[in-house]
Design an enzyme around this catalytic site. Structure first.
Site, PDB file in Angstrom:
ATOM      1  N   LYS A  22       4.261  19.857   0.827  1.00  0.00           N
ATOM      2  CA  LYS A  22       4.711  19.443  -0.502  1.00  0.00           C
ATOM      3  C   LYS A  22       3.688  18.839  -1.102  1.00  0.00           C
ATOM      4  O   LYS A  22       3.440  19.113  -2.356  1.00  0.00           O
ATOM      5  CB  LYS A  22       5.754  18.813  -0.129  1.00  0.00           C
ATOM      6  CG  LYS A  22       6.333  17.825  -1.516  1.00  0.00           C
ATOM      7  CD  LYS A  22       7.472  16.758  -1.250  1.00  0.00           C
ATOM      8  CE  LYS A  22       7.033  15.441  -0.698  1.00  0.00           C
ATOM      9  NZ  LYS A  22       6.478  14.426  -2.024  1.00  0.00           N
ATOM     10  N   ASN A  23       3.008  17.943  -0.523  1.00  0.00           N
ATOM     11  CA  ASN A  23       2.187  17.167  -1.124  1.00  0.00           C
ATOM     12  C   ASN A  23       0.827  17.745  -1.722  1.00  0.00           C
ATOM     13  O   ASN A  23      -0.060  17.303  -2.427  1.00  0.00           O
ATOM     14  CB  ASN A  23       1.667  15.907  -0.152  1.00  0.00           C
ATOM     15  CG  ASN A  23       2.694  14.830  -0.289  1.00  0.00           C
ATOM     16  OD1 ASN A  23       3.633  14.954  -1.211  1.00  0.00           O
ATOM     17  ND2 ASN A  23       2.843  13.839   0.364  1.00  0.00           N
ATOM     18  N   CYS A 115       9.713   2.354  -7.601  1.00  0.00           N
ATOM     19  CA  CYS A 115      10.537   3.381  -6.576  1.00  0.00           C
ATOM     20  C   CYS A 115      10.998   2.522  -5.594  1.00  0.00           C
ATOM     21  O   CYS A 115      10.430   1.676  -5.378  1.00  0.00           O
ATOM     22  CB  CYS A 115       9.840   4.718  -6.546  1.00  0.00           C
ATOM     23  SG  CYS A 115       8.339   4.499  -5.276  1.00  0.00           S
ATOM     24  N   ARG A 120       4.193   0.965  -7.046  1.00  0.00           N
ATOM     25  CA  ARG A 120       3.523   2.187  -7.324  1.00  0.00           C
ATOM     26  C   ARG A 120       2.995   2.469  -8.802  1.00  0.00           C
ATOM     27  O   ARG A 120       3.426   3.438  -9.400  1.00  0.00           O
ATOM     28  CB  ARG A 120       4.264   3.531  -6.932  1.00  0.00           C
ATOM     29  CG  ARG A 120       4.606   3.530  -5.359  1.00  0.00           C
ATOM     30  CD  ARG A 120       5.201   4.842  -4.974  1.00  0.00           C
ATOM     31  NE  ARG A 120       4.580   5.744  -4.614  1.00  0.00           N
ATOM     32  CZ  ARG A 120       5.065   6.806  -4.113  1.00  0.00           C
ATOM     33  NH1 ARG A 120       6.419   6.845  -3.810  1.00  0.00           N
ATOM     34  NH2 ARG A 120       4.255   7.979  -3.563  1.00  0.00           N
ATOM     35  N   ASP A 305       3.398   8.098   5.399  1.00  0.00           N
ATOM     36  CA  ASP A 305       4.515   8.971   5.463  1.00  0.00           C
ATOM     37  C   ASP A 305       5.017   9.567   6.788  1.00  0.00           C
ATOM     38  O   ASP A 305       6.252  10.195   7.049  1.00  0.00           O
ATOM     39  CB  ASP A 305       4.057  10.308   4.922  1.00  0.00           C
ATOM     40  CG  ASP A 305       3.916  10.105   3.207  1.00  0.00           C
ATOM     41  OD1 ASP A 305       4.423   8.981   2.821  1.00  0.00           O
ATOM     42  OD2 ASP A 305       3.524  10.997   2.476  1.00  0.00           O
ATOM     43  N   ARG A 397      14.001  16.683  -0.923  1.00  0.00           N
ATOM     44  CA  ARG A 397      12.833  16.469  -1.733  1.00  0.00           C
ATOM     45  C   ARG A 397      11.526  17.193  -1.214  1.00  0.00           C
ATOM     46  O   ARG A 397      10.646  17.590  -1.565  1.00  0.00           O
ATOM     47  CB  ARG A 397      12.471  15.148  -2.220  1.00  0.00           C
ATOM     48  CG  ARG A 397      13.415  14.690  -3.127  1.00  0.00           C
ATOM     49  CD  ARG A 397      12.783  13.186  -3.706  1.00  0.00           C
ATOM     50  NE  ARG A 397      11.402  13.300  -3.773  1.00  0.00           N
ATOM     51  CZ  ARG A 397      10.427  12.196  -3.593  1.00  0.00           C
ATOM     52  NH1 ARG A 397      11.349  11.064  -3.258  1.00  0.00           N
ATOM     53  NH2 ARG A 397       9.437  12.359  -3.674  1.00  0.00           N
TER      54      ARG A 397
HETATM   55  C1  UD1 Z   1       0.709  10.145  -2.178  1.00  0.00           C
HETATM   56  C2  UD1 Z   1       1.917  10.711  -1.510  1.00  0.00           C
HETATM   57  C3  UD1 Z   1       2.648  10.046  -0.769  1.00  0.00           C
HETATM   58  C4  UD1 Z   1       1.750   9.215   0.106  1.00  0.00           C
HETATM   59  C5  UD1 Z   1       0.938   8.313  -0.320  1.00  0.00           C
HETATM   60  C6  UD1 Z   1      -0.046   7.622   0.652  1.00  0.00           C
HETATM   61  C7  UD1 Z   1       2.178  12.736  -2.978  1.00  0.00           C
HETATM   62  C8  UD1 Z   1       2.928  13.523  -4.025  1.00  0.00           C
HETATM   63  N1  UD1 Z   1       2.609  11.547  -2.635  1.00  0.00           N
HETATM   64  O1  UD1 Z   1       1.419   9.317  -3.102  1.00  0.00           O
HETATM   65  O2  UD1 Z   1       3.591  10.940   0.036  1.00  0.00           O
HETATM   66  O3  UD1 Z   1       2.853   8.232   1.032  1.00  0.00           O
HETATM   67  O4  UD1 Z   1       0.083   9.304  -1.303  1.00  0.00           O
HETATM   68  O5  UD1 Z   1      -0.404   8.387   1.463  1.00  0.00           O
HETATM   69  O6  UD1 Z   1       0.958  13.315  -2.528  1.00  0.00           O
HETATM   70  N2  UD1 Z   1      -1.835   2.170  -6.324  1.00  0.00           N
HETATM   71  C9  UD1 Z   1      -2.107   1.285  -7.450  1.00  0.00           C
HETATM   72  N3  UD1 Z   1      -2.632   1.836  -8.514  1.00  0.00           N
HETATM   73  C10 UD1 Z   1      -2.774   3.275  -8.810  1.00  0.00           C
HETATM   74  C11 UD1 Z   1      -2.389   4.182  -7.757  1.00  0.00           C
HETATM   75  C12 UD1 Z   1      -1.832   3.564  -6.505  1.00  0.00           C
HETATM   76  O7  UD1 Z   1      -1.845   0.160  -7.118  1.00  0.00           O
HETATM   77  O8  UD1 Z   1      -3.307   3.442  -9.945  1.00  0.00           O
HETATM   78  C13 UD1 Z   1      -0.961   1.800  -4.948  1.00  0.00           C
HETATM   79  C14 UD1 Z   1       0.253   2.313  -4.820  1.00  0.00           C
HETATM   80  O9  UD1 Z   1       1.098   1.360  -5.505  1.00  0.00           O
HETATM   81  C15 UD1 Z   1       0.365   2.277  -3.416  1.00  0.00           C
HETATM   82  C16 UD1 Z   1      -1.131   2.571  -2.889  1.00  0.00           C
HETATM   83  O10 UD1 Z   1      -1.938   2.389  -3.979  1.00  0.00           O
HETATM   84  O11 UD1 Z   1       0.473   0.810  -2.707  1.00  0.00           O
HETATM   85  C17 UD1 Z   1      -1.194   4.054  -2.742  1.00  0.00           C
HETATM   86  O12 UD1 Z   1      -0.971   5.019  -3.466  1.00  0.00           O
HETATM   87  P1  UD1 Z   1      -1.393   6.498  -3.587  1.00  0.00           P
HETATM   88  O13 UD1 Z   1      -2.559   6.947  -2.604  1.00  0.00           O
HETATM   89  O14 UD1 Z   1      -1.886   6.560  -5.229  1.00  0.00           O
HETATM   90  O15 UD1 Z   1      -0.114   7.063  -3.447  1.00  0.00           O
HETATM   91  P2  UD1 Z   1       0.725   8.261  -4.294  1.00  0.00           P
HETATM   92  O16 UD1 Z   1      -0.446   9.310  -4.818  1.00  0.00           O
HETATM   93  O17 UD1 Z   1       1.695   7.865  -5.237  1.00  0.00           O
END
Ligand code: UD1
Length: 420
Positions: A22-23, A115, A120, A305, A397
């Protein structure tokens, strides 16, 4: 709203084929926005998030279909808006921002709210695009971004190795003018898969899988056919299922090389996991399961995850173990539900102390998010008696035909329709 009704206590036995990731599929299909021609994909999982992505591409003017694991994205006039109705159901919709800025030089994307598992934010995505020459305004809940002169290559250092941020910038950087360097980039295997896809379309990306990724911008990306990598989180969930039911499962198409942190922990906890010519064979060792400590970290560390599912294994193991969640600030919502099934877990801040060695008992429980839902299914499979896991739209999902796959290896699980 559908639920899973599970009669637990059956050791699972047989083979399961792991679906496409999925990811990986989400950003890779989204990346078609950046490509000029038709693109097709194989090994695409049939999941709610993938359907949402396809809907988004169709709204954006790229006619997209999914049939028996094969998705095709046709060429077409590209729109610029990702509406609230879609973004609110899938935060990853924000991944269209990078390719839209690159192709259309403007984008209007609904701001993803918080969420269930945390705030996030997407601040790191936006500040990286600003470095590349984009400007953003907040307009009635939408981020409006524009770069009338096109995106320029830049040196970007992420504060934290964000998965989505790395992916979004990677897609944009392929078409930016000059070189973009991403430092402290996320190293997840799904990012490597995205970069490999983009390179198959003519992009010039190097360093994927390491902390520094270099991208030389190109004029255009051309179409290709690409097979999505298998889902390491789905595979990890099935490994835990073999452990907590005391069964033996053969996983076909299991990306073991991308799962070292999880496999190491499962082995330390007493599971036997072996690579065989037919696939990965997993069972609970003769000594039974014993608790270990787990700390979630960006890849190659233990994935957040898999945290909820692993906690179920600890509940069923002897001794006690600490689970430290370092990626998301609110990712223990499965704990209260597991406690209702007889688990002994105490949460202090971002740490959960699990005292194992208890037989879980079936109960009605509620999924609060995707992986929490998967954990409750695992708990139901391990528990004595009947478990009703409600709100399984979260599970839909990210897990393709979960009840069918588990039934095929002996689980007593079925989907039931429930009145709201
Ligand atoms: C992706 C995965 C999700 C997984 C996560 C961490 C997908 C679709 N989703 O989510 O399943 O749990 O990686 O491995 O691939 N953050 C900030 N600012 C930003 C971006 C992120 O503060 O601009 C923080 C987030 O709030 C969170 C952390 O960084 O606490 C990790 O987020 P991120 O690695 O970006 O996860 P996702 O891409 O949302």
């Amino acid at each position: 709203m559908d639920s899973f009704l599970i009669e637990g206590g059956v050791p699972l036995k047989g083979s399961i084929t792991v679906s496409g990731s999925k990811n990986a599929a989400l950003p890779i299909i989204m990346a078609a926005i950046a490509v000029d021609d038709e693109v097709s994909y194989t090994n695409v999982p049939d999941l709610r998030d993938i359907k949402t992505t396809i809907k988004l591409l169709n709204i954006l003017g790229r006619e997209t279909t999914l049939d028996s694991g094969r998705a095709t994205v046709k060429n077409g006039e590209l729109g610029i808006e990702a509406p609230y109705d879609l973004v609110k159901t899938m935060r990853a919709s924000v991944l269209c921002l990078g390719p839209l800025l690159a192709r259309r030089r403007e984008a209007r994307v609904s701001l993803p709210g918080g969420c269930a598992i945390g705030a996030r934010p997407v601040d790191q995505h936006l500040s990286a695009f600003e470095k590349m020459g984009a400007r953003f305004d907040l307009d009635h809940g939408y981020i409006y971004g524009s770069c009338p002169d096109g995106l320029k290559g830049a040196h970007i250092r992420f504060d934290f190795p964000t998965v989505g941020g790395t992916e979004n910038v990677l897609m944009a950087a392929c078409l930016a003018e000059g070189e973009t360097v991403l430092e402290n980039a996320a190293r997840e295997p799904e990012i490597v898969d995205l970069a490999n896809f983009l390179n198959s379309c003519g992009a010039r990306i190097e360093g994927q899988g390491s902390t520094v990724i270099r991208v030389q911008g190109v004029e255009r990306l051309h179409g290709c056919e690409y097979a999505i990598m298998p889902d390491r989180i789905e595979a990890g969930t099935f490994l835990v299922a073999a452990g907590v039911t005391g069964g033996e499962l053969l996983l076909k198409n299991c990306p073991l090389d991308d799962m070292s942190a999880v496999v190491d922990k499962l082995r330390s906890a007493g599971m036997i996991i072996e690579e065989t010519p037919e696939g990965v064979l997993a069972s609970c060792g003769e000594g039974g399961l014993k608790c270990v400590d787990v700390n979630t970290r960006p890849h190659p560390g233990f994935p957040t995850d898999m945290q909820a599912q692993f906690m179920v294994l600890l509940c069923c193991a002897e001794g006690s173990g600490l689970v430290q969640e370092n990626i998301f600030e609110n990712r223990f919502m499965h704990v209260q539900e597991l406690v209702r099934m007889g688990a002994d877990i105490h949460v202090t801040g971002s740490t959960a102390l699990v005292r194992g060695g208890r037989r879980l008992t079936g109960a009605p429980v509620m999924a609060s998010d995707l992986r929490a839902g998967a954990a409750l299914v695992l708990a139901g499979l391990a528990a004595e008696g009947e478990t009703l896991v409600q709100r399984i739209y979260h599970v839909d999902r990210g897990y393709e035909r979960l009840a069918d796959k588990l039934s095929a290896v002996g689980a007593n699980i079925r989907r039931v329709k429930e009145e709201d």
